[in-house]
Motif scaffolding. Structure first.
Motif, PDB file in Angstrom:
ATOM      1  N   GLN A  62     -20.464  -5.516  -7.462  1.00 60.22           N
ATOM      2  CA  GLN A  62     -19.517  -4.463  -7.844  1.00 60.22           C
ATOM      3  C   GLN A  62     -19.046  -4.747  -9.267  1.00 60.22           C
ATOM      4  O   GLN A  62     -18.821  -5.908  -9.613  1.00 60.22           O
ATOM      5  N   PRO A  63     -18.862  -3.710 -10.078  1.00 57.38           N
ATOM      6  CA  PRO A  63     -18.364  -3.943 -11.438  1.00 57.38           C
ATOM      7  C   PRO A  63     -16.907  -4.414 -11.444  1.00 57.38           C
ATOM      8  O   PRO A  63     -16.482  -5.114 -12.354  1.00 57.38           O
ATOM      9  N   GLU A  64     -16.142  -4.030 -10.429  1.00 61.29           N
ATOM     10  CA  GLU A  64     -14.740  -4.441 -10.312  1.00 61.29           C
ATOM     11  C   GLU A  64     -14.482  -4.874  -8.873  1.00 61.29           C
ATOM     12  O   GLU A  64     -15.156  -4.439  -7.948  1.00 61.29           O
ATOM     13  N   LEU A  65     -13.474  -5.723  -8.713  1.00 62.28           N
ATOM     14  CA  LEU A  65     -13.112  -6.146  -7.359  1.00 62.28           C
ATOM     15  C   LEU A  65     -12.557  -4.976  -6.561  1.00 62.28           C
ATOM     16  O   LEU A  65     -11.846  -4.134  -7.125  1.00 62.28           O
ATOM     17  N   PRO A  66     -12.862  -4.918  -5.278  1.00 65.45           N
ATOM     18  CA  PRO A  66     -12.219  -3.908  -4.433  1.00 65.45           C
ATOM     19  C   PRO A  66     -10.695  -4.104  -4.480  1.00 65.45           C
ATOM     20  O   PRO A  66     -10.211  -5.225  -4.656  1.00 65.45           O
ATOM     21  N   LYS A  67      -9.968  -3.040  -4.331  1.00 67.29           N
ATOM     22  CA  LYS A  67      -8.508  -3.083  -4.414  1.00 67.29           C
ATOM     23  C   LYS A  67      -7.922  -4.087  -3.420  1.00 67.29           C
ATOM     24  O   LYS A  67      -8.290  -4.113  -2.255  1.00 67.29           O
ATOM     25  N   GLY A  68      -7.013  -4.938  -3.915  1.00 68.12           N
ATOM     26  CA  GLY A  68      -6.325  -5.903  -3.079  1.00 68.12           C
ATOM     27  C   GLY A  68      -7.101  -7.183  -2.793  1.00 68.12           C
ATOM     28  O   GLY A  68      -6.646  -8.034  -2.051  1.00 68.12           O
ATOM     29  N   VAL A  69      -8.272  -7.340  -3.402  1.00 71.26           N
ATOM     30  CA  VAL A  69      -9.119  -8.513  -3.158  1.00 71.26           C
ATOM     31  C   VAL A  69      -9.055  -9.435  -4.376  1.00 71.26           C
ATOM     32  O   VAL A  69      -9.006  -8.975  -5.505  1.00 71.26           O
ATOM     33  N   LYS A  70      -9.064 -10.744  -4.127  1.00 74.44           N
ATOM     34  CA  LYS A  70      -9.082 -11.719  -5.216  1.00 74.44           C
ATOM     35  C   LYS A  70     -10.446 -12.379  -5.293  1.00 74.44           C
ATOM     36  O   LYS A  70     -11.105 -12.561  -4.275  1.00 74.44           O
ATOM     37  N   ALA A  71     -10.845 -12.749  -6.507  1.00 77.43           N
ATOM     38  CA  ALA A  71     -12.115 -13.440  -6.702  1.00 77.43           C
ATOM     39  C   ALA A  71     -11.971 -14.911  -6.351  1.00 77.43           C
ATOM     40  O   ALA A  71     -10.891 -15.491  -6.462  1.00 77.43           O
ATOM     41  N   TYR A  72     -13.066 -15.512  -5.948  1.00 78.57           N
ATOM     42  CA  TYR A  72     -13.121 -16.938  -5.643  1.00 78.57           C
ATOM     43  C   TYR A  72     -12.953 -17.717  -6.941  1.00 78.57           C
ATOM     44  O   TYR A  72     -13.579 -17.417  -7.952  1.00 78.57           O
ATOM     45  N   VAL A  73     -12.105 -18.744  -6.905  1.00 72.90           N
ATOM     46  CA  VAL A  73     -11.912 -19.626  -8.050  1.00 72.90           C
ATOM     47  C   VAL A  73     -12.253 -21.034  -7.571  1.00 72.90           C
ATOM     48  O   VAL A  73     -11.551 -21.584  -6.725  1.00 72.90           O
ATOM     49  N   PRO A  74     -13.356 -21.602  -8.098  1.00 66.87           N
ATOM     50  CA  PRO A  74     -13.751 -22.932  -7.637  1.00 66.87           C
ATOM     51  C   PRO A  74     -12.724 -23.985  -8.052  1.00 66.87           C
ATOM     52  O   PRO A  74     -12.025 -23.819  -9.051  1.00 66.87           O
ATOM     53  N   ALA A  75     -12.655 -25.049  -7.288  1.00 74.15           N
ATOM     54  CA  ALA A  75     -11.761 -26.154  -7.624  1.00 74.15           C
ATOM     55  C   ALA A  75     -12.201 -26.737  -8.956  1.00 74.15           C
ATOM     56  O   ALA A  75     -13.393 -26.819  -9.247  1.00 74.15           O
TER      57      ALA A  75
END
Length: 69
Positions: free
Chosen positions: A45-58
């Protein structure tokens, strides 16, 4: 671009995929390649779906940092 692997976890295509099935941010050309190679396994997806956060690796330790065991 944001990519989600349908079967979460593991590593493939140079990425460590999160266990929770979160979206991973990556370069558009990488996202296109994943979806082209395995369209049933990856969704982009070009943008995250509304209300969803992207994974941030440690954060990995900095090069030369002392790691206590």
């Amino acid at each position: 671009m944001f990519v989600k692997k349908q079967h979460p976890g593991g590593s493939s295509h140079g990425y460590q995929w999160p266990q929770g099935g979160e979206w991973v941010e990556m370069a558009p050309e990488d996202a296109h390649e994943l979806v082209t190679i395995a369209p049933g396994e990856f969704e982009a997806q070009p943008e995250l779906p509304k209300g969803v956060k992207a994974y941030v690796p440690a954060a990995a330790p900095a090069l030369g940092a002392v790691v206590e065991e």
